[in-house]
Design a protein around this motif. Structure first.
Motif, PDB file in Angstrom:
ATOM      1  N   ALA A  97       0.815  -1.226   0.000  1.00 48.29           N
ATOM      2  CA  ALA A  97       0.000   0.000   0.000  1.00 48.29           C
ATOM      3  C   ALA A  97       0.852   1.281   0.000  1.00 48.29           C
ATOM      4  O   ALA A  97       0.569   2.213  -0.761  1.00 48.29           O
ATOM      5  CB  ALA A  97      -0.992  -0.011   1.165  1.00 48.29           C
ATOM      6  N   PRO A  98       1.918   1.359   0.816  1.00 53.51           N
ATOM      7  CA  PRO A  98       2.714   2.603   0.782  1.00 53.51           C
ATOM      8  C   PRO A  98       3.395   2.826  -0.557  1.00 53.51           C
ATOM      9  O   PRO A  98       3.600   3.973  -0.959  1.00 53.51           O
ATOM     10  CB  PRO A  98       3.761   2.392   1.887  1.00 53.51           C
ATOM     11  N   VAL A  99       3.725   1.753  -1.265  1.00 53.00           N
ATOM     12  CA  VAL A  99       4.324   1.892  -2.595  1.00 53.00           C
ATOM     13  C   VAL A  99       3.292   2.490  -3.545  1.00 53.00           C
ATOM     14  O   VAL A  99       3.564   3.458  -4.279  1.00 53.00           O
ATOM     15  CB  VAL A  99       4.811   0.515  -3.110  1.00 53.00           C
ATOM     16  N   LEU A 100       2.077   1.952  -3.487  1.00 53.43           N
ATOM     17  CA  LEU A 100       0.999   2.471  -4.354  1.00 53.43           C
ATOM     18  C   LEU A 100       0.717   3.942  -4.026  1.00 53.43           C
ATOM     19  O   LEU A 100       0.449   4.748  -4.919  1.00 53.43           O
ATOM     20  CB  LEU A 100      -0.258   1.626  -4.181  1.00 53.43           C
ATOM     21  N   GLY A 101       0.802   4.280  -2.747  1.00 52.63           N
ATOM     22  CA  GLY A 101       0.591   5.667  -2.320  1.00 52.63           C
ATOM     23  C   GLY A 101       1.650   6.615  -2.868  1.00 52.63           C
ATOM     24  O   GLY A 101       1.408   7.820  -2.989  1.00 52.63           O
ATOM     25  N   GLN A 102       2.836   6.064  -3.179  1.00 55.21           N
ATOM     26  CA  GLN A 102       3.888   6.889  -3.800  1.00 55.21           C
ATOM     27  C   GLN A 102       3.578   7.162  -5.274  1.00 55.21           C
ATOM     28  O   GLN A 102       3.970   8.187  -5.819  1.00 55.21           O
ATOM     29  CB  GLN A 102       5.237   6.160  -3.727  1.00 55.21           C
ATOM     30  N   TYR A 103       2.902   6.217  -5.913  1.00 56.98           N
ATOM     31  CA  TYR A 103       2.668   6.326  -7.356  1.00 56.98           C
ATOM     32  C   TYR A 103       1.446   7.183  -7.695  1.00 56.98           C
ATOM     33  O   TYR A 103       1.350   7.700  -8.804  1.00 56.98           O
ATOM     34  CB  TYR A 103       2.444   4.937  -7.974  1.00 56.98           C
ATOM     35  N   PHE A 104       0.491   7.241  -6.768  1.00 53.02           N
ATOM     36  CA  PHE A 104      -0.805   7.851  -7.103  1.00 53.02           C
ATOM     37  C   PHE A 104      -1.185   8.965  -6.122  1.00 53.02           C
ATOM     38  O   PHE A 104      -0.875   8.879  -4.930  1.00 53.02           O
ATOM     39  CB  PHE A 104      -1.912   6.784  -7.103  1.00 53.02           C
ATOM     40  N   ASP A 105      -1.910   9.954  -6.646  1.00 50.11           N
ATOM     41  CA  ASP A 105      -2.445  11.026  -5.787  1.00 50.11           C
ATOM     42  C   ASP A 105      -3.713  10.570  -5.084  1.00 50.11           C
ATOM     43  O   ASP A 105      -4.047  11.046  -4.008  1.00 50.11           O
ATOM     44  CB  ASP A 105      -2.743  12.252  -6.649  1.00 50.11           C
ATOM     45  N   ILE A 106      -4.462   9.676  -5.724  1.00 50.92           N
ATOM     46  CA  ILE A 106      -5.663   9.079  -5.125  1.00 50.92           C
ATOM     47  C   ILE A 106      -5.627   7.589  -5.475  1.00 50.92           C
ATOM     48  O   ILE A 106      -5.303   7.217  -6.612  1.00 50.92           O
ATOM     49  CB  ILE A 106      -6.965   9.704  -5.676  1.00 50.92           C
TER      50      ILE A 106
END
Ligand code: CP
Length: 324
Positions: A97-106
């Protein structure tokens, strides 16, 4: 708004419905709002409407969207705290999840319940861990127990139709909405029914009745504002809107405890209503959940309702973009 997981994440139903209808009238009004922003759409199960309507909504706001079918293309995710990952799961949500949070604004997430373990499903283990670990706003594209974007589209659809028959200042009263259980061949989640009940309650603009065979009672947390009637014909009397949906048992969790085909809505049953408009979130099993004559008839709102998924998603993404 930072996350959109349930109706509790918005200030006021009327305001967001009005915003959605403004976007419907002028889809590109906020074309610059999402410029340079990216939304990730993660699917742990299939979708037609939710996936495409959210992508269209993001495009209308000038956002790029990237879809990732986690169930088919991603590593198998682990959600249990302290898990010894020597089985089939490959990556823990705490790491993904934190990796995905780095890639996306939402980050938008679609998941389903197991229908095996009520405590886990109603604890919303999956979506809550995305919220906890992503470090970016999270939008539910349907979780284990709720489908808030669907419910927002449902209220938008009712409000649109209500304005047609009773314009502002026209003195029209509250419409009668009946949520009617329908038969199905598979055990389905309670998400759509729970969420619709929650949103209608928060909206406060309707007389609300839920009808189902005994044993299909929903979690009382969602039905406090509803009258529950187990006689479908009685419930349908004078209804203005009938929302048809199957769900499996909440009490005997995830089970089909009866599947009486006479609960399928037909024109004969519709004649008990006040020329009610008929709703369903789709996909629908024709002639199991809803008859051809209803779906192909002039009272069906299902296509309009699915179309309104775009404006629901656009209103929610727009609110989040204004907050971040
Ligand atoms: N109503 C709904 O959520 O449709 P999809 O499963 O196709 O997204």
């Amino acid at each position: 708004m930072m996350n959109f997981i349930s109706v509790n994440d918005i200030d006021d139903v009327q305001t967001i419905v009005a915003q959605a209808l403004q976007y419907k009238a002028d889809p590109f009004a906020d074309k610059g709002l999402g410029a340079g922003r990216r939304v990730g759409l993660l699917f742990l199960n299939p979708s037609l409407r939710t996936r495409l309507s959210t992508q269209v909504a993001a495009a209308n706001l000038g956002m790029e969207s990237i879809v990732f079918n986690v169930d088919k293309e991603g590593w198998a995710l682990e959600f249990a705290e302290g898990a010894v990952m020597n089985g089939t799961t490959v990556e823990h949500i705490k790491d993904a999840a934190p990796v995905l949070g780095q890639y996306f604004d939402i980050l938008c997430v679609r998941t389903f319940p197991s229908l095996q373990n009520r405590e886990e499903d109603y604890g919303e283990v999956v979506i809550n861990q995305f919220v906890q670990y992503a470090g970016a706003p999270v939008v539910s594209l349907e979780s284990a127990t709720l489908h808030p974007l669907q419910s927002l589209a449902d209220i938008i659809t009712i409000q649109e139709n209500r304005l047609l028959v009773s314009p502002p200042g026209g003195g029209g009263g509250k419409p009668k909405i009946v949520l009617s259980w329908a038969p199905h061949v598979k055990a389905l989640p309670q998400c759509v029914a729970n969420s619709f009940a929650q949103w209608v309650g928060a909206w406060g603009e309707a007389e609300f009745v839920i009808t189902h065979p005994a044993g299909y009672e929903l979690d009382e947390k969602y039905t406090a504002n509803a009258t529950i009637i187990t006689n479908q014909d009685e419930a349908l009397q004078n209804a203005d809107y009938v929302y048809v949906k199957n769900w499996s048992s909440y009490r005997d969790y995830g089970k089909i405890i009866s599947n009486d085909p006479t609960w399928m809505l037909t024109n004969t049953k519709l004649s008990l209503t006040n020329h009610a408009k008929v709703m369903h979130c789709l996909p629908v099993r024709r002639n199991v959940e809803l008859s051809d004559e209803i779906l192909d008839g002039s009272n069906s709102l299902v296509t309009q309702q699915a179309g309104n998924r775009v404006w629901a998603a656009q209103a929610v993404l727009g609110e989040i973009l204004k907050s971040v």
